[in-house]
Structure formats: structure tokens, C-alpha cells
Design an enzyme around this catalytic site. Structure first.
Site, PDB file in Angstrom:
ATOM      1  CE  LYS A  51      -9.498 -25.984  12.842  1.00  0.00           C
ATOM      2  NZ  LYS A  51     -10.886 -26.050  12.501  1.00  0.00           N
ATOM      3  NE  ARG A 122     -12.895 -29.918  13.001  1.00  0.00           N
ATOM      4  CZ  ARG A 122     -13.342 -30.667  13.999  1.00  0.00           C
ATOM      5  NH1 ARG A 122     -12.516 -31.088  14.923  1.00  0.00           N
ATOM      6  NH2 ARG A 122     -14.616 -30.967  14.084  1.00  0.00           N
ATOM      7  N   GLY A 131     -13.082 -22.399   4.983  1.00  0.00           N
ATOM      8  CA  GLY A 131     -13.507 -23.091   3.772  1.00  0.00           C
ATOM      9  C   GLY A 131     -12.382 -23.477   2.840  1.00  0.00           C
ATOM     10  CG  MET A 133      -6.870 -25.178   4.780  1.00  0.00           C
ATOM     11  SD  MET A 133      -5.645 -25.389   3.486  1.00  0.00           S
ATOM     12  CE  MET A 133      -4.530 -26.424   4.365  1.00  0.00           C
ATOM     13  NE  ARG A 374     -12.812 -19.303  12.848  1.00  0.00           N
ATOM     14  CZ  ARG A 374     -12.972 -20.039  11.760  1.00  0.00           C
ATOM     15  NH1 ARG A 374     -11.995 -20.773  11.306  1.00  0.00           N
ATOM     16  NH2 ARG A 374     -14.109 -20.046  11.109  1.00  0.00           N
ATOM     17  CG  HIS A 492     -17.817 -20.825   1.490  1.00  0.00           C
ATOM     18  ND1 HIS A 492     -17.951 -20.153   0.303  1.00  0.00           N
ATOM     19  CD2 HIS A 492     -16.499 -20.938   1.720  1.00  0.00           C
ATOM     20  CE1 HIS A 492     -16.747 -19.888  -0.172  1.00  0.00           C
ATOM     21  NE2 HIS A 492     -15.854 -20.360   0.669  1.00  0.00           N
ATOM     22  CB  SER A 816       6.684  15.324  -1.543  1.00  0.00           C
ATOM     23  OG  SER A 816       5.564  14.476  -1.569  1.00  0.00           O
ATOM     24  CB  CYS A 883       2.403  13.193  -2.774  1.00  0.00           C
ATOM     25  SG  CYS A 883       3.701  13.460  -3.987  1.00  0.00           S
ATOM     26  CE1 TYR A 903       3.139  15.220   2.612  1.00  0.00           C
ATOM     27  CE2 TYR A 903       4.736  16.452   3.912  1.00  0.00           C
ATOM     28  CZ  TYR A 903       4.191  16.121   2.688  1.00  0.00           C
ATOM     29  OH  TYR A 903       4.675  16.671   1.533  1.00  0.00           O
TER      30      TYR A 903
HETATM   31  C1  PEP Z   1       4.296  10.202  -8.203  1.00  0.00           C
HETATM   32  O1  PEP Z   1       5.004  10.016  -9.167  1.00  0.00           O
HETATM   33  O2  PEP Z   1       4.252   9.435  -7.211  1.00  0.00           O
HETATM   34  C2  PEP Z   1       3.404  11.369  -8.147  1.00  0.00           C
HETATM   35  C3  PEP Z   1       2.687  11.634  -7.076  1.00  0.00           C
HETATM   36  O3  PEP Z   1       3.283  12.106  -9.275  1.00  0.00           O
HETATM   37  P1  PEP Z   1       2.356  11.681 -10.519  1.00  0.00           P
HETATM   38  O4  PEP Z   1       1.559  10.495 -10.091  1.00  0.00           O
HETATM   39  O5  PEP Z   1       1.524  12.855 -10.820  1.00  0.00           O
HETATM   40  O6  PEP Z   1       3.384  11.387 -11.539  1.00  0.00           O
END
Ligand code: PEP
Ligand code: MG
Length: 932
Positions: A51, A122, A131, A133, A374, A492, A816, A883, A903
């Protein structure tokens, strides 16, 4: 009492104000603005709060801003580090700031003759916390200065109205005169209510109260303060100001602020600033008013001036929801000059800030003043439209457009809408303002606690309130949607709902709530707590009962190929954004999918392959489980091989389906990783049933279940340990993959299997499994007379694997990161039952976020970095991915970009989120490099 000076052109450099000079020797704690000059500017949000920084910036660009000063966030930090005391030089700096304000205004703080200078106090954190503060208006009044105000303005009623409001706000916020547990209403509100009934025998509007009435209320309010606090209301304006500043700093740690900070990950260390600003008055009569507005529609993104105002009111009245305000467009007829001025301000602000602004303004006797600007909070739909439109308008470039769409909000665009056929049959019972788009259906609850309890039991909840206040925050978080009877689009409820992406309808006046009876009467029907209602926050409609929801246009367009959906503006804008994401991104996004359908969906969302197929998930369906159980129960190699032969065709068909759906994209297929006992029935009847099916005695099943029992299955007989102990399982899975790949190749879908061995901690484990996979590959290629492009790698999901990644990389062609297991083994917290203490950990800020949702970058992240460095030292071009569930969390995706993964892989519906987060990480890098 108008602000004297004219706004000046932006100053190229901040000019030193009196306060600056006074602080030349020490730390500068007070930054002033006014009359076209400012010590600070819009870039100083960490120090001045959002602000304060923007008030300075608006002053610099020549907008009409009443003068004031900001006490910096450093004072807040000091306050908490030093037993709630202030730096020694602060008072002098504040006095200099006040003197600057007095000079510009031509009035005096606490004056008992002539026009007194009143101020608003303020809070202002770095990120706005709507809302959370507290604000105090009209500070500086006492029994003497109120008379001066009355004389100077020749408006007695106004003067006493200001004083009455001041005591009420100050009494509540600073002196803590608040509702007690046994009270239904705020004590000041009760006092007003009683007074109105005594004098008028009715609930007349506040505007009907005379000067004498307000004066009497002042007396009663002061008595109330004395009764509740044992102390008299402070008369000295500087005492009042110090008390107010202390309350603002104090509110940084109140429950509401803490809840909000936790939800939005705002660090406690940031602190809040305090802004002290000369009051301008929207409540002097019918040529005055106050309003709040957005430069564009923050609910759906339309380029229209959007907001509301109240004639003869102070700013707090507009957001409090007590009187329902009028749309800002109506100002055009009521105050054409001010409206034209506002439109100019609207254009100036967007051009300057290059983003949609959320503003507060006051018109005092026909003169416009800006009190705040803002960046406007917005729904995901609005963010999308703003960003695309602003690129077209050449206000921003496409890279900025990517950053303008919060990745964690993107899922809102995929949220369901009401099924069109169902909604036609439903009865509309009320309409309100469309404040948070989307469709929600649920059981109604009238208070936050009961909403939370119901949601914890798994119910879908609609929180229904007359109006919401910050106390309702927990209930709002728990609810699917929010319905209020009173309040406008900037109330609010509306603000918070929009930010959270909650469906919200507000100001539905036909909803009559009886909190005591726990009922709502709407259009002659009475709904009890627990009954169903449905609300459409895009149109503002309230329906009786439950209504089936249908997928959003984006889902319908992408996944179901719905042509009408594809023709909508929302779909086209989404497609454009995703195109830009692909252009910007370095990190690719794969999906965790176990079926062809999931794969297809993920590809439609833009995934470029599978990062994890959990093969054990393929055995839960239909009869397969029996063959799997037969395999587990087998007590000889031969028996196991017979069972595995039954499983092979299932697996082969599944893999074939997946290769087909992938259309040439790669698939990382993880070999079996379940604790075996998970597949066996534990209930007596089911064990008997299985014994019958397999023609074996039930005792045999019982004893095998007993044998396989593990105290800690998550660290037990799973992952590659299974394949090491029973190589024939790995062999069967490898055969299924390669046969399917050969078949897919024959049919023209180029299969690219990447076989992934789980839970590897020793190089030797991987070596044994890989050797087996290669030998099966060789055999199948010979049998099928074909060549299959495949690779074999491993998951890095236990610390030993990460620490010995150089050795492991000699065998693994890719890593992975299984961050689910890596998190539990690094932190020594089970992924299944840490829910019992993690909320307490978050509350105490031991962990900033749930480490199973967002990567613990310092701990788990360090293991990942070690593994990357070590892995690359042996295999420089090693492919690296993630993963674990973290692959769909925007912060984790950004972290993965930073440490150089190629990835991330996440569940299909999170693919758009991950793509956006990945593109944002790349764009941020680019922008940082440009700055250098
Ligand atoms: C993990 O452990 O991150 C994984 C992808 O395998 P899972 O969740 O199947 O153990
Ligand atoms: Mg795992």
C-alpha cells in the site's frame, strides 16, 4: 479542507522530504509522500508494504493522493524483536512526517481551532492481505477537536458522525472492545441498535441519525469503553496514533493473519508497514462518496470498469457490506465530472502499472482522491483473459503474459460447471452477485466451525452467511462454495473467494438466514442445515437441491473434442497461453498414467510421454487380482511361473494400449513395487472365497498372509527387492513390455519403453535386474525378428541411491526421482501417517509446506542435487526426471527447472499446471538474465 497542492509530474528521483533529512544520521523509518513528491516508490514493497509503495508511486505519477507517511516494515520487525517497543528515533521521524502532512494540508493534527488534521491509519504488508489487518479512520478527534471540525466544515452532523465512527473503530481494534462469547453482536452495534429503538422505535438507517444522536452515541461509546477496559478513551492525538500503530503491528500476529499467511505461504518475517494518511471525507453529504473498483472485471476478465460506490459514506462502509453499494458505472449520471476523472485515472493506472488495478477512491465535495491501488486479485478465468488481451493491446509481451497466470490457480479453469441439461430442470430460488465463478453443490452450513467439521467428515459443504468476515476464513477454506445474503462484489466474501478460487455468490438478498434456528428461508422454502443447495458463481444464481456438474469448456474441448467448447473465447485463450508455454519452456512435462485413457487425457493436456506407469496398479482390475494372488501364494518356482504366465497377456495388452495412446512418445514403465501383502485378502470371508477359487485350503492363505505381514511395509519387501528375490517376476514384466512394443512397432506406433527399476540403493541391485531385462529383450527381439528402442534406468528414491548415484549411473541410463519415497526416507516421516503431526509442524512453521506436496528443497532437494552431480560425473548425458507427486506442484516444478532436470511427470489433470510452472521458470530465468 481540500488538499492544497496540485499534483506534479513524476519526479525522476525521490526528492528529500523533511523526514528524510531528520533521519539523515540514523536509519530511515518514515517515508513521506504528498504534493507530487515521495520518498519511496512502487519498487519498495518489501520496505514500505504494497500500500505504502503504491501510494508513493501514485503520487509520483501525478494522481491526486492525500499526503501521508509510511512507517516501514523494519519497525514491525524491530517491534517483535524488542518486546514490542519502537526504535528511539521513530517518534521524531513520525513528527516530521506529520509536519510535512500538515504543511501540505494546511491543517494541524489535533487542532482545537480551525480545521483539524485527521488521519487514517492502515496496515500494509508486502503482499496485500485483504480483510486480515485492521484500519482506523478519523484519528485525531477528541471532545475539543470535534467542535473545531464541526465549525470548520459547518457540518455538525458530519463531525459527530466521524467522531462516533472513530471511537467505534478504535475501541474495537485498538482497545479490544469486542464481542464476548455470550454475545451475539458487537457491543458498539448493540449500543447503536438499542439507541435507535429507544429513540425511533425502529432500526432506522445510520444516515437518519442527527448530530445530537451521534453526540449521544459518542457518550455511550465512551462509557462502554470505560466499562469494558477500565480506562478512559485516549484524548491525546499522539497517544491515539501510537496506540493505532501498535495495534496494526499487533495484528500482524493475530489468528486471522496467521491463517492467511499459512495458506498463502507469506513469511512471518516480512512484517507489515503502517500507513498514516490525511483523511479526506466521503461522508460530508450528497456530493461526496467512497468507492472501490477494478480497472477490469476481476471475475471474468471483461474490459469494463467494475466496482461500486456509496454516496455519503466512508470507504469502510463499501466493503463492510452493511449498505449494498451501487455499481460504479452509475457514477456517470450522479457525478459526471468525478466519473470522467476516474476513467482517466483508470487508464493512467493500467498504462503505468501494466496490470489490472484494484483501487479505492473517495470523492469529497466533488473532488476525487485516490487512496489505494494494487494489482487486482482475480480468478483464473480473468487472469487468462487479462493476460491475452493485454498482449493484444501491447501493454505486455507474451512472456509476461505467462507470468500473469498463477500456476496454482490454473486448475480453476478446469473446474466443473453445472450440467446444462440438469440445470435447466433446477429451480432458481435466488440470485446474487457472481463473485467467484464455477459451479458448486453441497450441504449448507451457517457457520465456519460446523462447515469445517462437516468437510472433515468428507461432506461437500456450502457456507451460507448473511455476510462473511475474516473470522469465517477457516469455513471458507473448507467449503466448496460460499453464499452470502448481503454485500457487494468487493465484500470480504467476494475478495477471499476469488483469491481461493472458491465458487461464490454474494448479496443474494432473498436468502433470509436465522442463525439460531439454523435455517435459511428462500423464496418461501425453508432449508435446514445439512440440506442441499447449488450455486453458480459465474451467473450469480442459487438453486434448490443438488445439481450434477459437467466438465469445463477446456476439458470438454480438449478431452472430448467438443466443437462448441473449442469455439469459446476461454478455450481459445487457454490454447494460446499453452502455445506460449511450449515456446518458452525448457523442462518437458510427462504424466503418471497407468491406463490408455489416462494417457490419452494427459497427451491432450500436452504431456510428451509417460514418466511413470505403476505396473502394480494394473493388477487391481477384474480377474487379474486372482492370478496375481496365485503368483504370491505359489510355493515353488514352477507354480509361480504358471501364475505369471496367466498375468503376462494382461500386462502385454495394457502396455500395447499405452504405446498406442502415446503415439510415439516415450513411456517409463516401472516394474512391480507393492508390498505383496497388499494383494492378499485380510478378511476371513474373502480368504475363504479365494481358497475356493484357487482350490487350496484356506489355512494356506492365512499362513501366507501371516508370513508376509510387515511392521513397516513402506520400508519392506517391495521395489527391486521383489525382483531380486523372484527374478521370474521381472522376467515376465520385461517380456510383456517387449512383446507389446514389438506388436506396437508392427502396427506403426513407435514404442519407446524406458524400463525403470524401483527402490534401488545398491548398484548391484540394479545390475542384476538390468542384466535380466537385457536378456529378455534379446530373446523377444530374436523371436519377433524386430529391433526395439528401449532403455533401462532407475528411480532415485532412497538416500543411499542418491549418495551413490555415480556408481548407479554406470548402469542406469536415466534417473527418475521418486520424491514420495525420497521424502519419507530423507525426513524419516511416513508418507501414510505423517498427517497426524504435519499440520502442527506447519502451524509452528517447522515446515513451510507439506513436504509430501511440495519438495523440501533444503533436505530432499539437496539429495537430488548430489545425485545429479554424481550421476553426471559418470554419465554426462544422463536423462533426469521426477515422478513423485511433487511433479505437479508449481514450486517444485520451478525447483526442478533450477536444478536442471529434463522433465517432470505428474497426474494427467495437473499437466497444464506443470506446463505453466515450467514455462514460468524459463521466462523468469530469461528476464533475470536480461536484467543483468
Ligand atoms: C515415489 O516414491 O516418488 C514414486 C513415484 O513411487 P511410489 O509413489 O509409487 O512409491
Ligand atoms: Mg516410490
Amino acid at each position: 479542507m481540500a488538499v492544497k497542492s496540485k499534483a506534479k509530474k513524476p519526479a525522476a528521483k525521490a526528492k528529500a522530504s523533511p523526514a528524510t533529512k531528520s533521519a539523515a544520521k540514523g536509519t530511515k523509518y518514515v517515508y513521506t509522500w504528498g504534493a507530487g513528491r515521495a520518498d519511496g516508490d512502487g519498487s519498495m514493497k518489501p520496505l514500505l508494504g504494497g500500500k505504502g509503495a503504491n501510494l508513493a508511486e501514485m503520487t509520483r505519477i501525478g494522481l491526486p493522493v492525500p499526503p501521508g507517511f509510511t512507517v516501514t516494515t523494519e519497525v514491525c520487525t524491530y517491534f517483535y524483536a524488542n518486546k514490542k517497543t519502537y526504535p528511539a528515533s521513530l517518534q521524531a521521524q513520525m513528527e516530521a512526517g506529520m509536519a510535512n502532512m500538515e504543511k501540505i494540508m494546511g491543517t494541524k493534527f489535533g487542532a482545537t481551532e480551525g480545521m483539524p488534521l485527521l488521519v487514517a491509519v492502515r496496515s500494509g504488508a508486502r503482499d496485500s492481505m485483504p480483510g486480515m489487518m485492521d484500519t482506523i479512520l478519523n484519528l485525531g478527534l477528541n471532545d475539543k477537536s470535534v467542535l473545531a471540525l464541526s465549525q470548520a466544515t459547518k457540518n455538525e452532523r458530519f463531525a459527530w458522525d466521524c467522531y462516533r465512527r472513530f471511537i467505534q473503530m478504535y475501541g474495537d481494534v485498538v482497545l479490544g472492545v469486542q464481542k464476548r462469547e455470550n454475545e451475539d453482536h458487537e457491543p458498539f452495534e448493540t449500543a447503536i441498535h438499542e439507541f435507535k429503538h429507544e429513540v425511533y422505535h425502529a432500526d432506522v438507517e445510520d444516515s437518519k441519525l442527527t448530530a445530537a444522536d451521534q453526540q449521544e452515541l459518542v457518550k455511550r461509546f465512551k462509557a462502554l469503553v470505560k466499562e469494558r477496559t477500565g480506562k478512559s478513551f485516549p484524548d491525546n492525538p499522539w497517544d491515539q496514533l501510537r496506540g493505532a500503530a501498535g495495534a496494526v503491528f499487533g495484528s500482524w500476529m493475530n489468528d486471522r493473519a496467521n491463517v492467511y499467511r499459512r495458506k498463502y505461504n507469506i513469511p512471518t518475517e516480512w512484517g507489515t508497514a503502517v500507513n498514516v494518511q490525511a483523511m479526506v471525507f466521503g461522508n460530508t453529504g450528497d456530493t461526496s462518496g467512497s468507492g472501490v473498483a477494478f480497472t477490469r472485471n476481476p471475475a471474468n476478465g471483461t474490459d469494463e470498469f467494475y466496482g461500486e460506490f456509496l454516496i455519503n459514506a466512508q470507504g469502510e462502509d463499501v466493503v463492510a457490506g452493511v449498505r449494498t453499494p451501487e455499481p460504479v458505472l452509475k457514477l456517470k449520471d450522479q457525478m459526471p465530472k468525478s466519473y470522467a476523472e476516474l476513467l482517466k485515472v483508470r487508464a493512467t493506472l493500467e498504462k503505468h502499472f501494466k496490470d489490472v488495478q484494484d483501487i479505492e477512491f473517495t470523492i469529497q465535495e466533488g473532488k476525487l482522491f485516490m487512496l489505494q491501488t494494487r494489482n487486482g486479485k482475480r480468478t483464473a478465468a480473468a487472469a487468462l483473459k487479462f493476460s491475452i488481451d493485454m498482449v493484444k493491446e501491447k501493454l505486455i509481451d507474451w512472456q509476461t503474459a505467462i507470468l500473469r497466470n498463477p500456476a496454482d490457480q490454473l486448475e480453476q479453469l478446469l473446474a466443473p460447471i453445472f450440467d446444462l441439461n440438469e440445470v435447466k430442470k433446477a429451480t432458481v430460488i435466488a440470485t446474487g452477485l457472481p463473485a467467484g465463478p464455477g459451479a458448486a453443490t453441497g450441504k449448507i452450513y451457517f457457520n465456519a466451525d460446523r462447515s469445517v467439521q462437516a468437510a472433515e467428515k468428507g461432506e461437500k459443504v456450502l457456507l451460507v452467511r448473511v455476510e462473511t468476515s475474516p473470522e469465517d476464513l477457516r469455513g471458507m477454506i473448507a467449503a466448496e462454495g460460499i453464499l452470502t445474503a448481503r454485500g457487494g462484489v468487493s465484500s470480504h466474501a467476494a475478495l477471499v473467494a476469488r483469491q481461493m478460487g472458491k465458487v461464490c455468490v454474494c448479496g443474494a438478498a432473498a436468502v433470509h438466514i436465522d442463525y439460531e434456528a439454523k435455517t435459511a428461508t428462500i423464496a418461501g422454502q425453508t432449508f435446514k442445515e445439512g440440506d442441499f443447495l447449488s450455486i453458480d458463481g459465474t451467473s450469480g444464481t442459487v438453486y434448490a437441491g443438488q445439481i450434477k456438474t459437467a466438465p469445463s469448456e477446456i476439458i470438454a474441448g480438449l478431452l472430448h473434442g467438443d466443437k462448441a467448447a473449442q469455439a469459446t473465447e476461454k478455450f481459445k485463450n487457454y490454447a494460446q497461453l499453452m502455445k506460449w508455454c511450449s515456446q518458452a519452456t525448457k523442462l518437458s512435462v510427462r504424466t503418471n498414467a497407468d491406463t490408455p485413457e489416462q494417457t490419452q487425457n494427459a497427451i491432450a493436456f500436452g504431456a510428451v510421454g509417460i514418466g511413470l506407469t505403476r505396473t502394480e496398479h494394473m493388477f487391481f482390475e477384474g480377474d487379474r487380482i486372482d492370478a496375481m494372488r496365485e503368483m504370491i501364494l505359489a510355493d515353488s518356482l514352477e507354480a509361480r511361473q504358471t501364475a505369471l504366465a496367466k498375468l503376462l497377456p494382461y500386462q502385454r495388452d495394457d502396455f500395447f494400449g499405452i504405446f498406442k495412446a502415446l503415439k510415439g512418445f516415450p513411456a517409463t514403465i516401472r516394474f512391480l513395487d507393492p508390498p505383496l501383502h497388499e494383494f492378499l485378502p485380510h478378511a476371513k470371508e474373502q480368504q475363504a472365497d479365494l481358497a475356493r477359487k484357487l482350490g487350496i485350503p484356506v489355512e494356506k492363505i492365512m499362513s501366507r498372509v501371516h508370513e508376509l505381514h510387515e511392521f513397516n511395509p513402506m520400508l519392506g519387501f517391495r521395489g527391486c527387492r521383489l525382483g531380486i528375490r523372484y527374478p521370474e517376476i521381472t522376467a515376465m514384466q520385461a517380456r510383456a513390455v517387449f512383446e507389446a512394443a514389438a506388436d506396437a512397432n508392427k502396427q506403426g506406433f513407435k514404442a519407446k519403453p524406458e524400463i525403470m527399476i524401483p527402490l534401488v540403493g545398491f548398484k548391484k541391485e540394479l545390475d542384476l535386474q538390468v542384466e535380466l531385462v537385457h536378456s529378455v529383450a534379446k530373446a523377444v527381439q530374436a523371436e519377433k525378428k524386430t529391433k526395439i528402442a528401449y532403455s533401462v534406468g532407475t528411480m532415485i528414491e532412497i538416500p543411499r541411491g542418491a549418495l551413490t548415484a555415480d556408481e548407479i549411473a554406470e548402469t542406469a541410463e536415466f534417473f527418475s526421482f521418486g520424491t514420495n519415497d525420497l521424502t519419507q526416507t530423507c525426513l524419516g516421516m511416513s508418507r501414510d501417517d505423517s498427517g497426524s503431526f504435519l499440520p502442527a509442524y506447519a502451524e509452528s512453521e517447522i515446515v513451510k509446506k507439506n513436504p509430501f506436496a511440495s519438495i523440501d528443497q533444503t533436505g530432499v532437494g539437496q539429495l537430488m542435487q548430489i545425485a545429479i552431480t554424481k550421476g553426471r560425473s559418470k554419465r554426462p548425458d544422463i536423462k533426469l526426471g521426477i515422478c513423485g507427486e511433487h511433479g505437479g506442484d508449481p514450486d517444485s516444478v520451478k525447483f526442478c527447472h533450477k536444478i536442471g532436470l529434463s522433465y517432470v511427470s505428474c497426474s494427467p489433470y495437473r499437466v497444464p499446471v506443470a506446463r505453466l510452472a515450467a514455462a514460468q521458470a524459463a521466462v523468469s530465468d530469461l528476464m533475470a538474465a536480461k536484467k543483468k
